[in-house]
Design a protein around this motif. Structure first.
Motif, PDB file in Angstrom:
ATOM      1  N   SER A  45      -2.161  -2.954   8.086  1.00 24.86           N
ATOM      2  CA  SER A  45      -3.206  -2.372   7.248  1.00 24.86           C
ATOM      3  C   SER A  45      -2.975  -0.879   7.188  1.00 24.86           C
ATOM      4  CB  SER A  45      -4.583  -2.682   7.842  1.00 24.86           C
ATOM      5  OG  SER A  45      -5.602  -2.217   6.982  1.00 24.86           O
ATOM      6  N   PHE A  46      -3.262  -0.302   6.032  1.00 24.17           N
ATOM      7  CA  PHE A  46      -2.957   1.099   5.791  1.00 24.17           C
ATOM      8  C   PHE A  46      -4.239   1.893   5.612  1.00 24.17           C
ATOM      9  CE2 PHE A  46       0.356  -1.695   4.447  1.00 24.17           C
ATOM     10  CZ  PHE A  46       1.446  -1.182   5.116  1.00 24.17           C
ATOM     11  N   VAL A  47      -4.286   3.012   6.303  1.00 26.03           N
ATOM     12  CA  VAL A  47      -5.442   3.903   6.297  1.00 26.03           C
ATOM     13  C   VAL A  47      -5.063   5.148   5.510  1.00 26.03           C
ATOM     14  CG1 VAL A  47      -6.942   5.306   7.773  1.00 26.03           C
ATOM     15  CG2 VAL A  47      -6.208   3.025   8.526  1.00 26.03           C
ATOM     16  N   TYR A  48      -5.991   5.587   4.668  1.00 24.52           N
ATOM     17  CA  TYR A  48      -5.787   6.813   3.899  1.00 24.52           C
ATOM     18  C   TYR A  48      -7.078   7.606   3.968  1.00 24.52           C
ATOM     19  CZ  TYR A  48      -3.910   9.924   0.377  1.00 24.52           C
ATOM     20  OH  TYR A  48      -3.422  11.025  -0.275  1.00 24.52           O
ATOM     21  N   ALA A  49      -6.992   8.873   4.284  1.00 20.01           N
ATOM     22  CA  ALA A  49      -8.161   9.751   4.397  1.00 20.01           C
ATOM     23  C   ALA A  49      -9.212   9.153   5.341  1.00 20.01           C
ATOM     24  CB  ALA A  49      -8.754  10.056   3.030  1.00 20.01           C
ATOM     25  N   GLY A  50      -8.724   8.544   6.422  1.00 19.01           N
ATOM     26  CA  GLY A  50      -9.625   8.039   7.452  1.00 19.01           C
ATOM     27  C   GLY A  50     -10.241   6.678   7.182  1.00 19.01           C
ATOM     28  N   GLU A  51      -9.874   6.015   6.067  1.00 13.41           N
ATOM     29  CA  GLU A  51     -10.467   4.721   5.740  1.00 13.41           C
ATOM     30  C   GLU A  51      -9.394   3.681   5.461  1.00 13.41           C
ATOM     31  OE1 GLU A  51     -13.865   4.118   3.359  1.00 13.41           O
ATOM     32  OE2 GLU A  51     -14.216   6.266   3.140  1.00 13.41           O
ATOM     33  N   ASP A  52      -9.665   2.448   5.930  1.00 10.80           N
ATOM     34  CA  ASP A  52      -8.816   1.323   5.562  1.00 10.80           C
ATOM     35  C   ASP A  52      -8.880   1.168   4.048  1.00 10.80           C
ATOM     36  OD1 ASP A  52      -7.796   0.033   8.001  1.00 10.80           O
ATOM     37  OD2 ASP A  52      -9.915  -0.240   8.480  1.00 10.80           O
ATOM     38  N   ARG A  53      -7.696   1.098   3.414  1.00 14.26           N
ATOM     39  CA  ARG A  53      -7.684   0.987   1.948  1.00 14.26           C
ATOM     40  C   ARG A  53      -6.791  -0.133   1.434  1.00 14.26           C
ATOM     41  NH1 ARG A  53      -9.784   5.017  -1.099  1.00 14.26           N
ATOM     42  NH2 ARG A  53      -9.841   3.260  -2.536  1.00 14.26           N
ATOM     43  N   VAL A  54      -5.751  -0.492   2.178  1.00 17.19           N
ATOM     44  CA  VAL A  54      -4.795  -1.499   1.734  1.00 17.19           C
ATOM     45  C   VAL A  54      -4.422  -2.356   2.939  1.00 17.19           C
ATOM     46  CG1 VAL A  54      -2.499  -1.891   0.729  1.00 17.19           C
ATOM     47  CG2 VAL A  54      -3.850   0.097   0.005  1.00 17.19           C
ATOM     48  N   THR A  55      -4.567  -3.676   2.810  1.00 13.80           N
ATOM     49  CA  THR A  55      -4.301  -4.558   3.945  1.00 13.80           C
ATOM     50  C   THR A  55      -3.538  -5.792   3.472  1.00 13.80           C
ATOM     51  OG1 THR A  55      -6.358  -3.837   4.998  1.00 13.80           O
ATOM     52  CG2 THR A  55      -5.359  -5.853   5.842  1.00 13.80           C
ATOM     53  N   PHE A  56      -2.497  -6.144   4.220  1.00 13.22           N
ATOM     54  CA  PHE A  56      -1.789  -7.391   3.964  1.00 13.22           C
ATOM     55  C   PHE A  56      -2.641  -8.566   4.441  1.00 13.22           C
ATOM     56  CE2 PHE A  56       2.023  -4.708   3.968  1.00 13.22           C
ATOM     57  CZ  PHE A  56       2.796  -5.296   2.990  1.00 13.22           C
ATOM     58  N   ALA A  57      -2.560  -9.680   3.744  1.00 11.52           N
ATOM     59  CA  ALA A  57      -3.101 -10.959   4.192  1.00 11.52           C
ATOM     60  C   ALA A  57      -1.917 -11.924   4.157  1.00 11.52           C
ATOM     61  CB  ALA A  57      -4.229 -11.430   3.289  1.00 11.52           C
ATOM     62  N   LEU A  58      -1.564 -12.493   5.302  1.00  8.39           N
ATOM     63  CA  LEU A  58      -0.304 -13.219   5.425  1.00  8.39           C
ATOM     64  C   LEU A  58      -0.445 -14.730   5.572  1.00  8.39           C
ATOM     65  CD1 LEU A  58       1.567 -10.687   7.725  1.00  8.39           C
ATOM     66  CD2 LEU A  58       1.591 -10.853   5.235  1.00  8.39           C
ATOM     67  N   HIS A  59      -1.609 -15.236   5.324  1.00  8.99           N
ATOM     68  CA  HIS A  59      -1.801 -16.693   5.415  1.00  8.99           C
ATOM     69  C   HIS A  59      -2.358 -17.187   4.100  1.00  8.99           C
ATOM     70  CE1 HIS A  59      -0.807 -16.719   9.619  1.00  8.99           C
ATOM     71  NE2 HIS A  59      -1.569 -15.665   9.761  1.00  8.99           N
ATOM     72  N   PRO A  60      -1.840 -18.275   3.589  1.00 10.00           N
ATOM     73  CA  PRO A  60      -0.810 -19.144   4.140  1.00 10.00           C
ATOM     74  C   PRO A  60       0.575 -18.497   4.068  1.00 10.00           C
ATOM     75  CG  PRO A  60      -1.434 -19.905   1.959  1.00 10.00           C
ATOM     76  CD  PRO A  60      -2.340 -18.754   2.299  1.00 10.00           C
ATOM     77  N   ALA A  61       1.524 -19.088   4.746  1.00  4.50           N
ATOM     78  CA  ALA A  61       2.846 -18.488   4.920  1.00  4.50           C
ATOM     79  C   ALA A  61       3.749 -18.594   3.699  1.00  4.50           C
ATOM     80  CB  ALA A  61       3.541 -19.114   6.129  1.00  4.50           C
ATOM     81  N   ASN A  62       3.287 -19.177   2.610  1.00  2.00           N
ATOM     82  CA  ASN A  62       4.146 -19.298   1.423  1.00  2.00           C
ATOM     83  C   ASN A  62       3.924 -18.171   0.419  1.00  2.00           C
ATOM     84  OD1 ASN A  62       1.633 -20.059   0.481  1.00  2.00           O
ATOM     85  ND2 ASN A  62       2.391 -21.805  -0.695  1.00  2.00           N
ATOM     86  N   ARG A  63       3.120 -17.175   0.795  1.00  2.00           N
ATOM     87  CA  ARG A  63       2.884 -16.025  -0.076  1.00  2.00           C
ATOM     88  C   ARG A  63       2.350 -14.871   0.767  1.00  2.00           C
ATOM     89  NH1 ARG A  63      -1.635 -19.551  -2.071  1.00  2.00           N
ATOM     90  NH2 ARG A  63      -3.411 -18.922  -0.849  1.00  2.00           N
ATOM     91  N   ILE A  64       2.366 -13.697   0.160  1.00  2.00           N
ATOM     92  CA  ILE A  64       1.670 -12.566   0.782  1.00  2.00           C
ATOM     93  C   ILE A  64       0.657 -12.051  -0.221  1.00  2.00           C
ATOM     94  CG2 ILE A  64       3.586 -11.899   2.277  1.00  2.00           C
ATOM     95  CD1 ILE A  64       3.968  -9.492   0.338  1.00  2.00           C
TER      96      ILE A  64
END
Length: 125
Positions: A45-64
């Protein structure tokens, strides 16, 4: 700088699209020195200016999925928030929460430049 916690997580990750996760993580972190990262939802997960802004979701395993959000809590202005996505990559779950999905290495590679431009605008919105 990358997070040792995320490095260790990715070293042990078993996922069909792990090369996409690794590549996009590197590209996002390199795209702006304002990013930091940690693990959230068992994914980078990526934080910008102190806030979570972009996060991967990796389930199910056939896509991101790459979730664009505006922090941990729903903001008071969420209903009136608007963000233009000329790339067409985002499926909007709410006016202030979108999801980009890739089911193949090729699809992610083809869209990488547009995704990075989108994320750059998103974190400043």
């Amino acid at each position: 700088m990358t997070s040792a916690e995320v490095d260790a997580y990715l070293d042990s990750l078993s996922h069909q699209l792990k090369p996409v996760v690794v590549r996009l993580r590197e590209a996002i972190m390199a795209s702006d020195e304002g990013f930091s990262e940690h693990l959230k939802w068992k994914a980078p997960s990526f934080v910008y200016a102190g806030e979570d802004r972009v996060t991967f979701a990796l389930h199910p395993a056939n896509r991101i999925r790459i979730v664009l959000h505006r922090g941990v809590q729903r903001r008071a202005d969420a209903d009136g928030f608007r963000f233009e996505d000329p790339s067409g990559l985002v499926v909007w779950a709410a006016p202030d929460r979108g999801v980009v999905t890739f089911a193949s290495v090729e699809a992610a590679a083809d869209a990488e430049a547009a995704l990075l431009e989108l994320i750059g605008r998103w974190v400043r919105a």
